[in-house]
Design a protein around this motif. Structure first.
Motif, PDB file in Angstrom:
ATOM      1  N   ILE A 108       0.860  -1.183   0.000  1.00 37.25           N
ATOM      2  CA  ILE A 108       0.000   0.000   0.000  1.00 37.25           C
ATOM      3  C   ILE A 108       0.898   1.235   0.000  1.00 37.25           C
ATOM      4  CG2 ILE A 108      -1.801   1.244   1.253  1.00 37.25           C
ATOM      5  CD1 ILE A 108      -2.422  -1.515   2.626  1.00 37.25           C
ATOM      6  N   PHE A 109       0.825   2.014  -1.057  1.00 39.54           N
ATOM      7  CA  PHE A 109       1.642   3.222  -1.194  1.00 39.54           C
ATOM      8  C   PHE A 109       0.849   4.410  -0.641  1.00 39.54           C
ATOM      9  CE2 PHE A 109       3.224   0.169  -4.180  1.00 39.54           C
ATOM     10  CZ  PHE A 109       4.599   0.289  -4.078  1.00 39.54           C
ATOM     11  N   TYR A 110       0.724   4.456   0.682  1.00 37.33           N
ATOM     12  CA  TYR A 110      -0.133   5.455   1.330  1.00 37.33           C
ATOM     13  C   TYR A 110       0.387   6.880   1.175  1.00 37.33           C
ATOM     14  CZ  TYR A 110       3.044   5.597   5.343  1.00 37.33           C
ATOM     15  OH  TYR A 110       4.126   5.762   6.149  1.00 37.33           O
ATOM     16  N   LYS A 111       1.654   7.058   0.921  1.00 41.99           N
ATOM     17  CA  LYS A 111       2.209   8.399   0.729  1.00 41.99           C
ATOM     18  C   LYS A 111       1.765   9.002  -0.609  1.00 41.99           C
ATOM     19  CE  LYS A 111       4.870   9.084   4.348  1.00 41.99           C
ATOM     20  NZ  LYS A 111       4.916  10.292   5.133  1.00 41.99           N
ATOM     21  N   ASN A 112       1.207   8.190  -1.494  1.00 42.76           N
ATOM     22  CA  ASN A 112       0.789   8.662  -2.803  1.00 42.76           C
ATOM     23  C   ASN A 112      -0.684   9.053  -2.861  1.00 42.76           C
ATOM     24  OD1 ASN A 112       3.281   6.974  -3.212  1.00 42.76           O
ATOM     25  ND2 ASN A 112       3.054   7.840  -5.235  1.00 42.76           N
ATOM     26  N   ILE A 113      -1.382   8.982  -1.746  1.00 43.66           N
ATOM     27  CA  ILE A 113      -2.786   9.401  -1.734  1.00 43.66           C
ATOM     28  C   ILE A 113      -2.834  10.912  -1.955  1.00 43.66           C
ATOM     29  CG2 ILE A 113      -2.935   9.739   0.766  1.00 43.66           C
ATOM     30  CD1 ILE A 113      -5.787   8.587   0.560  1.00 43.66           C
ATOM     31  N   LYS A 114      -3.775  11.343  -2.750  1.00 44.01           N
ATOM     32  CA  LYS A 114      -3.902  12.778  -3.019  1.00 44.01           C
ATOM     33  C   LYS A 114      -4.383  13.500  -1.768  1.00 44.01           C
ATOM     34  CE  LYS A 114      -4.455  12.576  -7.965  1.00 44.01           C
ATOM     35  NZ  LYS A 114      -5.209  12.972  -9.132  1.00 44.01           N
ATOM     36  N   PRO A 115      -3.958  14.758  -1.603  1.00 45.53           N
ATOM     37  CA  PRO A 115      -4.377  15.502  -0.403  1.00 45.53           C
ATOM     38  C   PRO A 115      -5.874  15.777  -0.415  1.00 45.53           C
ATOM     39  CG  PRO A 115      -3.129  16.908  -1.905  1.00 45.53           C
ATOM     40  CD  PRO A 115      -3.094  15.533  -2.474  1.00 45.53           C
ATOM     41  N   LYS A 116      -6.373  16.066   0.765  1.00 39.37           N
ATOM     42  CA  LYS A 116      -7.786  16.430   0.879  1.00 39.37           C
ATOM     43  C   LYS A 116      -8.043  17.668   0.038  1.00 39.37           C
ATOM     44  CE  LYS A 116      -8.487  14.909   5.615  1.00 39.37           C
ATOM     45  NZ  LYS A 116      -8.807  15.333   6.983  1.00 39.37           N
ATOM     46  N   LYS A 117      -9.226  17.739  -0.534  1.00 38.90           N
ATOM     47  CA  LYS A 117      -9.595  18.917  -1.301  1.00 38.90           C
ATOM     48  C   LYS A 117      -9.833  20.076  -0.352  1.00 38.90           C
ATOM     49  CE  LYS A 117     -11.579  16.481  -5.180  1.00 38.90           C
ATOM     50  NZ  LYS A 117     -12.716  16.271  -6.046  1.00 38.90           N
ATOM     51  N   LYS A 118      -9.462  21.273  -0.812  1.00 40.46           N
ATOM     52  CA  LYS A 118      -9.682  22.465  -0.005  1.00 40.46           C
ATOM     53  C   LYS A 118     -11.168  22.747   0.078  1.00 40.46           C
ATOM     54  CE  LYS A 118      -5.352  24.732  -1.204  1.00 40.46           C
ATOM     55  NZ  LYS A 118      -4.749  25.948  -1.760  1.00 40.46           N
ATOM     56  N   GLU A 119     -11.562  23.282   1.215  1.00 45.60           N
ATOM     57  CA  GLU A 119     -12.964  23.654   1.399  1.00 45.60           C
ATOM     58  C   GLU A 119     -13.068  25.164   1.510  1.00 45.60           C
ATOM     59  OE1 GLU A 119     -14.869  21.611   4.609  1.00 45.60           O
ATOM     60  OE2 GLU A 119     -13.990  19.683   4.065  1.00 45.60           O
ATOM     61  N   TYR A 120     -14.183  25.703   1.028  1.00 42.79           N
ATOM     62  CA  TYR A 120     -14.426  27.133   1.171  1.00 42.79           C
ATOM     63  C   TYR A 120     -14.609  27.474   2.637  1.00 42.79           C
ATOM     64  CZ  TYR A 120     -15.301  27.188  -3.857  1.00 42.79           C
ATOM     65  OH  TYR A 120     -15.181  27.067  -5.210  1.00 42.79           O
ATOM     66  N   LYS A 121     -14.129  28.654   3.014  1.00 42.98           N
ATOM     67  CA  LYS A 121     -14.294  29.112   4.387  1.00 42.98           C
ATOM     68  C   LYS A 121     -15.646  29.807   4.501  1.00 42.98           C
ATOM     69  CE  LYS A 121     -12.100  31.711   8.029  1.00 42.98           C
ATOM     70  NZ  LYS A 121     -10.922  32.474   8.434  1.00 42.98           N
ATOM     71  N   LYS A 122     -16.453  29.343   5.440  1.00 38.33           N
ATOM     72  CA  LYS A 122     -17.780  29.910   5.632  1.00 38.33           C
ATOM     73  C   LYS A 122     -17.675  31.267   6.327  1.00 38.33           C
ATOM     74  CE  LYS A 122     -20.268  25.582   5.785  1.00 38.33           C
ATOM     75  NZ  LYS A 122     -21.161  24.711   6.512  1.00 38.33           N
ATOM     76  N   ALA A 123     -18.568  32.158   5.956  1.00 34.87           N
ATOM     77  CA  ALA A 123     -18.625  33.483   6.586  1.00 34.87           C
ATOM     78  C   ALA A 123     -19.252  33.347   7.974  1.00 34.87           C
ATOM     79  CB  ALA A 123     -19.444  34.446   5.732  1.00 34.87           C
ATOM     80  N   PRO A 124     -18.789  34.151   8.926  1.00 32.00           N
ATOM     81  CA  PRO A 124     -19.403  34.102  10.249  1.00 32.00           C
ATOM     82  C   PRO A 124     -20.808  34.700  10.225  1.00 32.00           C
ATOM     83  CG  PRO A 124     -17.782  35.853  10.141  1.00 32.00           C
ATOM     84  CD  PRO A 124     -17.707  35.117   8.843  1.00 32.00           C
ATOM     85  N   GLU A 125     -21.613  34.318  11.175  1.00 32.98           N
ATOM     86  CA  GLU A 125     -22.955  34.887  11.294  1.00 32.98           C
ATOM     87  C   GLU A 125     -22.821  36.378  11.636  1.00 32.98           C
ATOM     88  OE1 GLU A 125     -26.043  33.567  10.849  1.00 32.98           O
ATOM     89  OE2 GLU A 125     -25.009  31.799  10.056  1.00 32.98           O
ATOM     90  N   ILE A 126     -23.690  37.190  11.047  1.00 36.13           N
ATOM     91  CA  ILE A 126     -23.651  38.637  11.274  1.00 36.13           C
ATOM     92  C   ILE A 126     -24.926  39.042  11.982  1.00 36.13           C
ATOM     93  CG2 ILE A 126     -23.681  40.900  10.142  1.00 36.13           C
ATOM     94  CD1 ILE A 126     -21.959  39.698   7.951  1.00 36.13           C
ATOM     95  N   ASN A 127     -24.737  39.884  12.984  1.00 36.45           N
ATOM     96  CA  ASN A 127     -25.891  40.466  13.651  1.00 36.45           C
ATOM     97  C   ASN A 127     -26.222  41.752  12.888  1.00 36.45           C
ATOM     98  OD1 ASN A 127     -27.778  41.699  15.262  1.00 36.45           O
ATOM     99  ND2 ASN A 127     -26.671  41.321  17.177  1.00 36.45           N
ATOM    100  N   PHE A 128     -27.304  41.732  12.119  1.00 35.46           N
ATOM    101  CA  PHE A 128     -27.652  42.852  11.244  1.00 35.46           C
ATOM    102  C   PHE A 128     -28.058  44.095  12.018  1.00 35.46           C
ATOM    103  CE2 PHE A 128     -27.789  39.291   8.328  1.00 35.46           C
ATOM    104  CZ  PHE A 128     -27.095  39.806   7.239  1.00 35.46           C
ATOM    105  N   ASP A 129     -28.355  43.944  13.291  1.00 41.02           N
ATOM    106  CA  ASP A 129     -28.680  45.116  14.109  1.00 41.02           C
ATOM    107  C   ASP A 129     -27.432  45.949  14.388  1.00 41.02           C
ATOM    108  OD1 ASP A 129     -31.325  44.351  14.186  1.00 41.02           O
ATOM    109  OD2 ASP A 129     -31.092  43.234  16.068  1.00 41.02           O
ATOM    110  N   ASP A 130     -26.253  45.309  14.311  1.00 36.94           N
ATOM    111  CA  ASP A 130     -24.991  46.027  14.577  1.00 36.94           C
ATOM    112  C   ASP A 130     -24.456  46.727  13.343  1.00 36.94           C
ATOM    113  OD1 ASP A 130     -25.109  45.069  17.157  1.00 36.94           O
ATOM    114  OD2 ASP A 130     -23.739  43.390  16.772  1.00 36.94           O
ATOM    115  N   ILE A 131     -25.052  46.530  12.193  1.00 34.55           N
ATOM    116  CA  ILE A 131     -24.548  47.140  10.948  1.00 34.55           C
ATOM    117  C   ILE A 131     -25.204  48.488  10.724  1.00 34.55           C
ATOM    118  CG2 ILE A 131     -24.356  46.900   8.467  1.00 34.55           C
ATOM    119  CD1 ILE A 131     -24.230  43.929   8.829  1.00 34.55           C
TER     120      ILE A 131
END
Length: 142
Positions: free
Chosen positions: A119-142
């Motif tokens: 088993i050539f485990y070092k040849n496994i492809k890296p995990k795919k990158k995931e998009y970073k989710k935006a934090p929740e915004i309190n619209f009353d503070d905007i």
């Protein structure tokens, strides 16, 4: 009450059996999910060797020599950091085990019919990158 207890034991047993995958099966699944980079010729010093004997499969540390896309020698590591060498003369069938999707074909030993795969485990492809989710915004503070 007895039926409920019996049913609970049955579900636990089935769940345990269903989750008892071998190291080889786990790698096969992960390689299928993520893909595998090409295994180049040369000595690969960090591989797992899957050995199946009498229906039981275990993985061991080792290294392997690859020539023309085939495993031509397997070295299994001992506890004292030394290695045992297995060459084509130790196996049944054709010379070298072809590599497909990061895992060699089965190679069966002449002496005791153990099935080995590298088993050539070092040849496994890296995990795919995931998009970073935006934090929740309190619209009353905007």
């Amino acid at each position: 009450m007895k039926k409920g207890l019996l049913l609970a034991v049955l579900f636990l047993t089935v769940g345990f059996i269903g989750n008892s995958q071998t190291c080889l099966e786990k790698f096969e699944k992960k390689f299928e999910e993520r893909g595998v980079d090409y295994v180049s010729d040369g000595m690969h010093r960090e591989v797992y060797i899957s050995i199946t004997e009498d229906g039981e499969t275990y993985c061991y540390q080792g290294k392997a020599r690859v020539e023309a896309g085939r495993v031509t020698a397997i070295f299994i590591k001992f506890q004292d950091e030394t290695y045992e060498l297995f060459e084509p003369a130790d196996f049944q069938g054709p010379t070298g085990a072809r590599i497909k999707d990061g895992i060699s074909e089965q190679w069966i030993t002449k002496e005791d019919n153990r099935v080995m795969q590298v088993i050539f485990y070092k040849n496994i492809k890296p995990k795919k990158k995931e998009y970073k989710k935006a934090p929740e915004i309190n619209f009353d503070d905007i």
